[in-house]
Scaffold this active site. Structure first.
Site, short mmCIF file in Angstrom:
data_model
loop_
_atom_site.label_atom_id
_atom_site.label_comp_id
_atom_site.label_asym_id
_atom_site.label_seq_id
_atom_site.Cartn_x
_atom_site.Cartn_y
_atom_site.Cartn_z
CG ASN A 91 -1.82 -5.65 -31.49
OD1 ASN A 91 -1.99 -5.21 -30.36
ND2 ASN A 91 -0.92 -5.13 -32.33
CD GLU A 210 -1.13 1.87 -26.49
OE1 GLU A 210 -0.72 0.79 -26.92
OE2 GLU A 210 -2.33 2.21 -26.54
P1 C2E Z 1 -2.52 -0.86 -30.52
O1 C2E Z 1 -2.21 -2.31 -30.39
O2 C2E Z 1 -2.83 -0.13 -29.27
O3 C2E Z 1 -1.29 -0.24 -31.30
C1 C2E Z 1 -0.81 1.06 -31.06
C2 C2E Z 1 -1.36 2.04 -32.07
O4 C2E Z 1 -0.91 3.35 -31.73
C3 C2E Z 1 -0.88 1.79 -33.49
O5 C2E Z 1 -1.90 2.22 -34.39
C4 C2E Z 1 0.31 2.74 -33.60
O6 C2E Z 1 0.64 3.08 -34.93
C5 C2E Z 1 -0.23 3.91 -32.82
N1 C2E Z 1 0.85 4.75 -32.28
C6 C2E Z 1 2.05 4.34 -31.80
N2 C2E Z 1 2.78 5.38 -31.35
C7 C2E Z 1 2.04 6.50 -31.55
C8 C2E Z 1 2.25 7.89 -31.27
O7 C2E Z 1 3.28 8.31 -30.75
N3 C2E Z 1 1.24 8.73 -31.60
C9 C2E Z 1 0.07 8.29 -32.17
N4 C2E Z 1 -0.85 9.19 -32.46
N5 C2E Z 1 -0.15 6.98 -32.45
C10 C2E Z 1 0.82 6.09 -32.13
P2 C2E Z 1 -2.32 1.36 -35.65
O8 C2E Z 1 -1.12 0.74 -36.27
O9 C2E Z 1 -3.22 2.20 -36.48
O10 C2E Z 1 -3.15 0.18 -34.99
C11 C2E Z 1 -4.37 0.44 -34.35
C12 C2E Z 1 -4.87 -0.77 -33.64
O11 C2E Z 1 -5.21 -1.82 -34.56
C13 C2E Z 1 -3.83 -1.40 -32.71
O12 C2E Z 1 -3.78 -0.67 -31.52
C14 C2E Z 1 -4.39 -2.80 -32.56
O13 C2E Z 1 -5.39 -2.84 -31.57
C15 C2E Z 1 -5.02 -3.06 -33.91
N6 C2E Z 1 -4.13 -3.92 -34.72
C16 C2E Z 1 -3.01 -3.58 -35.40
N7 C2E Z 1 -2.48 -4.66 -36.02
C17 C2E Z 1 -3.28 -5.71 -35.69
C18 C2E Z 1 -3.28 -7.11 -36.02
O14 C2E Z 1 -2.40 -7.63 -36.70
N8 C2E Z 1 -4.30 -7.87 -35.49
C19 C2E Z 1 -5.26 -7.33 -34.69
N9 C2E Z 1 -6.21 -8.15 -34.23
N10 C2E Z 1 -5.29 -6.04 -34.37
C20 C2E Z 1 -4.33 -5.23 -34.87
MG MG Z 2 -1.10 -3.46 -29.30
MG MG Z 3 -2.10 -0.53 -27.43
MG MG Z 4 -4.11 1.49 -28.58
#
Ligand code: C2E
Ligand code: MG
Ligand code: MG
Ligand code: MG
Length: 267
Positions: A91, A210
């Site tokens: 991301n 997702e």
């Molecule tokens: P995203 O890129 O849309 O990542 C998917 C999010 O949905 C992740 O949350 C993941 O843990 C969650 N998810 C996946 N499968 C499921 C599911 O079945 N049910 C539910 N309820 N959730 C699920 P996470 O890890 O909390 O990350 C949130 C957001 O933070 C990400 O959304 C992304 O936009 C951002 N992010 C994460 N890592 C990075 C990074 O290294 N850099 C940047 N700039 N943004 C990041």
């Molecule tokens: Mg993503």
């Molecule tokens: Mg996403």
């Molecule tokens: Mg998302």
């Protein structure tokens, strides 16, 4: 616990941020297709923290590049545990898509650690494209020239989505999990997912859903023609040390146990 700027700065200095890896699977075969890298903070007292607790702070203070660089290095190191042709998706923040050095930085991090650029996907959200389309295009084209793929993340939740879809050379379209989460219960969500998957297909993009938590959702998405899936049904985000067992784990094939008639197809 409230996180301050100083906490995050100290966390970066102490190298407390790590990549977690969430599986992406090919819905039709159940095979593993790759992983999305999701940032986590091993906080010394608060445990493992999610990105919404620290990414905005890192962005606001100009630390997101340093954080991303370190996460990429660690993910590429763990990349030895991820066999070909599995991909790694990263991301990037909106600000980073305006940084002309981004492609070179990704290239040098990947080359230093021997991870092939062709197996890298860069996920951008719609807000990344908004303020400077030309620059985002330049950066995206360079990333593509390096062999990386580009995904439009969380599709359907930003604004003027359709406009952005034609402005960058996307390879993948990720349907936001808010639609997936309600698609069994809500006819409207189901129709939206169907339309988004159809749009992706007609533009020649790989469609990804997702937030898949149930078999029923996976079956419906497969029936709608969605190619890749990600969600708790297939696996939660895991630390690098769990990659070997996850890579070897046999995955259940999603089949049409329920005929579309059971949930009424698209009706
Ligand atoms: P995203 O890129 O849309 O990542 C998917 C999010 O949905 C992740 O949350 C993941 O843990 C969650 N998810 C996946 N499968 C499921 C599911 O079945 N049910 C539910 N309820 N959730 C699920 P996470 O890890 O909390 O990350 C949130 C957001 O933070 C990400 O959304 C992304 O936009 C951002 N992010 C994460 N890592 C990075 C990074 O290294 N850099 C940047 N700039 N943004 C990041
Ligand atoms: Mg993503
Ligand atoms: Mg996403
Ligand atoms: Mg998302």
């Amino acid at each position: 616990m409230l996180i301050s700027n100083d906490d995050v700065r100290r966390g970066i200095e102490n190298d407390e941020f790590v990549p977690f890896f969430q599986p992406l699977v090919t819905l039709r075969t159940g095979e593993l297709a790759g992983f999305e890298v999701l940032a986590r903070w091993h906080h010394p007292t608060a445990g493992v923290l999610s990105p919404d607790r620290f990414i905005p702070i890192a962005e606001q203070n100009g630390w997101i590049d340093a954080l991303t660089k370190r996460l990429m290095q660690k993910a590429f190191e763990a990349g030895k545990l991820i066999p070909e042709p599995l991909t790694l998706a990263f991301n990037v923040s909106p600000l980073q898509l305006h940084d002309l050095d981004l492609p070179k930085r990704i290239q040098s991090a990947a080359e230093d650690l021997g991870f092939p650029l062709q197996r890298i996907v860069i996920e951008v959200t719609e807000s990344a494209v908004v303020d400077n389309v030309e620059r985002a295009q330049t950066i995206s084209n360079e990333l593509k020239a390096l062999g990386c793929k580009i995904a439009l993340d969380d599709f359907g939740t930003g604004y003027s989505s359709l406009l952005h879809l034609q402005s960058l050379p996307f390879d993948e379209l990720k349907v936001d999990r808010s639609f997936v989460g309600s698609m069994i219960q809500r006819r409207e969500s189901r129709k939206i997912v169907a339309a988004v998957v159809g749009l992706g297909q007609s533009l020649g993009l790989t469609t990804v859903a997702e937030g898949i938590e149930t078999r029923e959702q996976a079956e419906m998405l497969l029936w709608l023609g969605c190619e890749l899936g990600q969600g708790w049904l297939f696996g939660r985000p895991i630390p690098a040390e769990d990659l070997p067992t996850t890579v070897e784990m046999p995955r259940e094939k999603i089949s049409f146990n329920h005929s579309p008639g059971l949930w009424g197809g698209l009706a």
